[in-house]
Design a protein around this motif. Sequence first.
Motif: not given
Length: 152
Positions: A26-30, A35-38, A41-45, A84-90
């Motif tokens: 669970f901690a590793a998935s958090i 990382r995926a959300e960062r 965010d970077r890709a959106r910027r 990146a959005a798909r990675g964050a959703a996954t």
Amino acid sequence: MKRFAFPLRPVAVLREHRELRAREAFAASIQALVRAEREHDRARRDLARLAEAISMRRDGRFAAAVEGQNLAAYRRECTAEAEAARGAATARAAMERHRHDHLEAHRKLEMIRRLETRARAAHRGAAARLEQAELDDLSVRRRATRRRRSGP
């Protein structure tokens, strides 16, 4: 009275290990989600900066070669942002799955701990009753001894 021995101790040990592994997953998935959300965010910027740069370069003249390059670059950034959005959703789905697994493992461990607590309480109660019975026997014997000494 015998020392307390919990008969389900091997099960408790296994459940503790499972709960620990589930907590670590669970901690590793958090961390993976962060990382995926960062990255998202970077890709959106980056996409927003490119869109702004393209709109700023337009000076009223249309140059097909430049516009073609701009469009290709914009499509690449859109693709990267979508990935990146798909990675964050996954990563979010994996985190939720690991969260559920951890909660389930923790619930099972707590069930064993409650059983052990109840068994310990029952053992203490039985020990207290046995001790009280021994004290009662001792007091009855002392009283009987006093009566014999004092005579009829």
